[in-house]
Design an enzyme around this catalytic site. Sequence first.
Site, mmCIF file in Angstrom:
data_model
loop_
_atom_site.group_PDB
_atom_site.id
_atom_site.type_symbol
_atom_site.label_atom_id
_atom_site.label_comp_id
_atom_site.label_asym_id
_atom_site.label_seq_id
_atom_site.Cartn_x
_atom_site.Cartn_y
_atom_site.Cartn_z
ATOM 1 N N SER A 1 0.802 -1.216 0.000
ATOM 2 C CA SER A 1 0.000 0.000 0.000
ATOM 3 C C SER A 1 0.839 1.272 0.000
ATOM 4 C CB SER A 1 -0.941 0.009 1.210
ATOM 5 O OG SER A 1 -0.215 -0.101 2.418
ATOM 6 N N HIS B 1 -1.244 6.179 5.882
ATOM 7 C CA HIS B 1 -0.741 5.855 4.541
ATOM 8 C C HIS B 1 -0.231 7.110 3.837
ATOM 9 C CE1 HIS B 1 -2.572 1.929 5.188
ATOM 10 N NE2 HIS B 1 -1.861 1.505 4.161
#
Length: 302
Positions: A52, A283
């Site tokens: 990710s 993230h």
Amino acid sequence: MSRRPLLAAALAGVLLLAACTAGGGDPADAPAADPTSGPAQPTFFYVALGDSFTAAPGIPRTDGSDGCLRSSSNYPSLVADRLGADYDVDLSDRSCSGADTSSLGSSQTFGRTPLPPQLDALDRDTDLVTLSIGGNDFGVFLQLVGGCVSLAAQDPSGSPCRDAAQEQGDLLAETQARIEGRLVRAIQEVRRRAPDAEVLVVGYPQLAPARGGCPELLPLASGDLPFAREVNKSLTDNLARAAERTGTTYVDVWRASQGHDICADQPWVNGQTGVPGGAIPFHPLPAGQQAVADLVLAAVDR
């Protein structure tokens, strides 16, 4: 860079010249050359492998159709756009949220249907490979941003996450050594499948600050902040050591992200609150992806 398109163009030119000579046609009858047209750009085959932190879920536009939550503005896409000034870039972005090193050689099952192994995108025509993976192996990243956050409420001033991790096994020794071994084997397989490619191993950015904290963005117990940073550093060190052991170029995102952790004024990674049009919690943010793209391009130029 694949030589097949250039070779095909050269052969086509030779055949055209031969046909004109054999036909004995009048040169005056030949169509005038288009002064605006130039030689076709060579094709550049780029394969991006990763999890990710390469897929960059949440950054517009994120494609959720296959379960990988891959952004069209992640660093592989930015790199491909910049290389497009000189090449006809063929980007195969196989990065996938939730992927670990097993996703490289085995099917990925994050969506409704299994996806092919990431390494299947490689072949002898591949010119550039970027690889950044390993944080999800043995659930390390999930424990860091999931388990550690949930445990913080039980002992805000202590180190409940470090204590729990030591009971389950040593995240900073045995587990990390196993991840490093997996990465070494993965890089060796990349080189076997794409023997002519330039391979870049891309590290992870800093998540926790070296000193202090920000509970509203990074809600960890005060005693667990150094532990979180140690685990984060060990994950990127795995990539660095694997690159060194295989003679592969390492892109040092950790060093470059100094002062851009979750708590910084200009972070490269999002905190616990999702940013609309920015990133999902914990993230990469758009600024971080642009920074990594710049580092990758600098490595390619070298």
